[in-house]
Design an enzyme around this catalytic site. Structure first.
Site, PDB file in Angstrom:
ATOM      1  N   ALA A  71     -10.818   5.926  -7.895  1.00 42.44           N
ATOM      2  CA  ALA A  71     -12.100   6.523  -8.266  1.00 42.44           C
ATOM      3  C   ALA A  71     -12.144   6.962  -9.723  1.00 42.44           C
ATOM      4  CB  ALA A  71     -12.427   7.698  -7.348  1.00 42.44           C
ATOM      5  N   THR A  72     -11.023   7.407 -10.279  1.00 40.71           N
ATOM      6  CA  THR A  72     -11.034   7.824 -11.688  1.00 40.71           C
ATOM      7  C   THR A  72     -11.432   6.672 -12.594  1.00 40.71           C
ATOM      8  OG1 THR A  72      -9.421   9.611 -11.412  1.00 40.71           O
ATOM      9  CG2 THR A  72      -9.607   8.634 -13.601  1.00 40.71           C
ATOM     10  N   GLN A 180     -14.302  11.433  -1.666  1.00 37.22           N
ATOM     11  CA  GLN A 180     -13.983  12.239  -0.491  1.00 37.22           C
ATOM     12  C   GLN A 180     -14.811  11.886   0.743  1.00 37.22           C
ATOM     13  OE1 GLN A 180     -11.542  14.244   0.002  1.00 37.22           O
ATOM     14  NE2 GLN A 180     -10.743  14.455  -2.068  1.00 37.22           N
ATOM     15  N   SER A 200     -11.924   5.615  -3.760  1.00 31.58           N
ATOM     16  CA  SER A 200     -10.477   5.694  -3.937  1.00 31.58           C
ATOM     17  C   SER A 200      -9.793   5.451  -2.597  1.00 31.58           C
ATOM     18  CB  SER A 200     -10.084   7.071  -4.480  1.00 31.58           C
ATOM     19  OG  SER A 200      -8.794   7.056  -5.027  1.00 31.58           O
ATOM     20  N   GLY A 201      -8.935   4.438  -2.524  1.00 30.84           N
ATOM     21  CA  GLY A 201      -8.314   4.051  -1.265  1.00 30.84           C
ATOM     22  C   GLY A 201      -7.408   5.102  -0.656  1.00 30.84           C
ATOM     23  N   HIS A 202      -6.676   5.834  -1.485  1.00 31.65           N
ATOM     24  CA  HIS A 202      -5.676   6.744  -0.926  1.00 31.65           C
ATOM     25  C   HIS A 202      -6.285   7.991  -0.301  1.00 31.65           C
ATOM     26  CE1 HIS A 202      -5.248  10.171  -3.869  1.00 31.65           C
ATOM     27  NE2 HIS A 202      -5.955   9.342  -4.612  1.00 31.65           N
ATOM     28  N   THR A 242      -4.525  -8.734 -13.685  1.00 35.25           N
ATOM     29  CA  THR A 242      -4.144  -9.405 -12.446  1.00 35.25           C
ATOM     30  C   THR A 242      -4.457  -8.525 -11.242  1.00 35.25           C
ATOM     31  OG1 THR A 242      -2.353 -10.580 -13.558  1.00 35.25           O
ATOM     32  CG2 THR A 242      -2.213 -10.417 -11.164  1.00 35.25           C
ATOM     33  N   CYS A 325      -5.496  17.044  -8.650  1.00 38.84           N
ATOM     34  CA  CYS A 325      -5.550  16.363  -9.944  1.00 38.84           C
ATOM     35  C   CYS A 325      -5.454  17.337 -11.117  1.00 38.84           C
ATOM     36  CB  CYS A 325      -6.839  15.558 -10.049  1.00 38.84           C
ATOM     37  SG  CYS A 325      -7.033  14.342  -8.735  1.00 38.84           S
TER      38      CYS A 325
END
Length: 374
Positions: A71-72, A180, A200-202, A242, A325
């Site tokens: 997301a950042t 979120q 954001s995946g995590h 890549t 963060c």
């Protein structure tokens, strides 16, 4: 055993997602940009399947999905990528809020230093903006509106639907930081008036280091973004480099699982939250953020410092007192400060967050540990 209750900071990778990532690293490790052999073709196929799975969460087309590192990076591309368009069309006004993540506030500040005018909307003590303040801030020269969906510290859910309605006849691009909520809170993000969505995946059971920027077209016209760095032209030139095929494949699978289960996950998490809130009432706890995500509770207990609580909870629960963060800054939360909360409440603020993987929150143990500090 310590129970992990800091899911807003990061989540574990689901076992089936981890298995797929491993397979794509060890067995099917081709480069999606290699079109001359079957390894590259298989990698490309995996990327496109993941792209479709990401798009399905919000009812977008897969061609509107750009893979990023999280997301950042997505926030930076969405905000800084509009600079050239804004300057060329003399639309150098941005609207955002004081409670955004630093990944939004910092690129906005960068543009502000370079001649852009920025309106920072206030949030009330529940963490919400006033839609009338937003409407009053809109100008003809407003190019970008950036408002998060669910706040990472309080869980407050912004009135994105009302923002979309207010922008119905306005040309400003609407960007939503959905780090979120994407994949966990299945509401609002399918609104076609949202032009840009950062993911954001995590934050929902995919690996760290992978995310997406969704760029919805208006008719056949995509948002006029330009790249903020350059390379081989991957991802339509907006995010060169890549492609991390294993992470992308895992991210896509996490999206598919989330789409199938989000409602059930929300209901389970809401039950955990209700139980914790009921237990904390015995301490006269003050709850921060309303209405809020079912996945998080931010609270403070009068007379108790959050640092002392976290020390006392070691061996019981892993919790937080702010954004992971910015946790190394040791400064009061800009989110809570912007909400007008007292210094005492901010100093006592504790964030507890969980997921569908959390079988139980040790509410009684948490309450007992805090009691010892009174």
């Amino acid at each position: 055993m310590t129970i992990y209750l800091d899911y807003n900071a990061t989540t574990p990778v689901l076992p089936e997602v981890a298995d797929l990532v491993y397979k794509m690293m060890v067995d099917e490790f081709g480069n999606a940009g290699s079109r001359t052999h079957e390894f590259g073709v298989a990698a490309k196929r995996a990327v496109e399947l993941a792209r479709e799975r990401v798009a399905n969460i919000v009812g977008a087309d897969k061609t509107e999905v750009i893979f990023t590192s999280g997301a950042t990076e997505s926030n930076n591309i969405a905000i800084l990528g509009l600079r050239e368009f804004a300057e060329a069309n003399d639309k150098k006004h941005i609207i955002t809020t004081k409670i955004e993540h630093k990944a939004v506030l910092e690129p906005v500040k960068y543009l502000q230093k370079r001649g852009f005018d920025v309106t920072y909307l206030n949030a009330d003590q529940g963490g919400l903006i006033d839609i009338n303040d937003f409407k009053a801030a809109l100008r003809d020269e407003t190019c970008l509106v950036s408002i998060m969906h669910v706040n990472n510290e309080t869980g407050s859910i912004q009135p994105i639907g009302e923002v979309c309605q207010a922008l119905a006849s306005h040309e400003a691009y609407l960007h939503v930081d959905a780090a979120q909520s994407f994949g966990k809170y299945p509401y609002d993000l399918d609104n076609p008036r949202i032009d840009l969505i950062s993911v954001s995946g995590h934050k929902f059971y995919a690996p760290k280091g992978i995310g997406a920027l969704i760029l919805r077209r208006r008719g056949f016209i995509k948002p006029p973004l330009i790249p903020i760095y350059f390379g081989g032209g991957q991802e339509k030139g907006l995010r060169p480099g890549t492609l991390a095929v294993p992470l992308i494949a895992g991210f896509g699978l996490a999206c598919e699982l989330a789409q199938k289960n989000a409602q059930k996950w929300c209901e389970h998490s809401a039950g955990l939250k209700a139980n914790l809130m009921e237990t904390l009432k015995a301490l006269n706890a003050e709850f921060i953020g309303n209405p809020a995500s079912p996945y998080v509770l931010n609270f403070s207990v009068p007379g108790v410092n959050s640092e002392a609580v976290m020390v006392r909870l070691k061996g019981i629960a892993a919790v937080s007192n702010g954004s992971a963060c910015t946790s190394n800054s040791y400064t009061p939360s800009h989110v809570l400060s912007s909400m007008g909360l007292s210094k005492e409440k901010i100093a006592g603020s504790i964030r507890v967050s969980w997921s569908h993987l959390t079988t139980t929150v040790p509410s009684e143990d948490i309450c007992s540990a805090i009691k010892e500090l009174l």
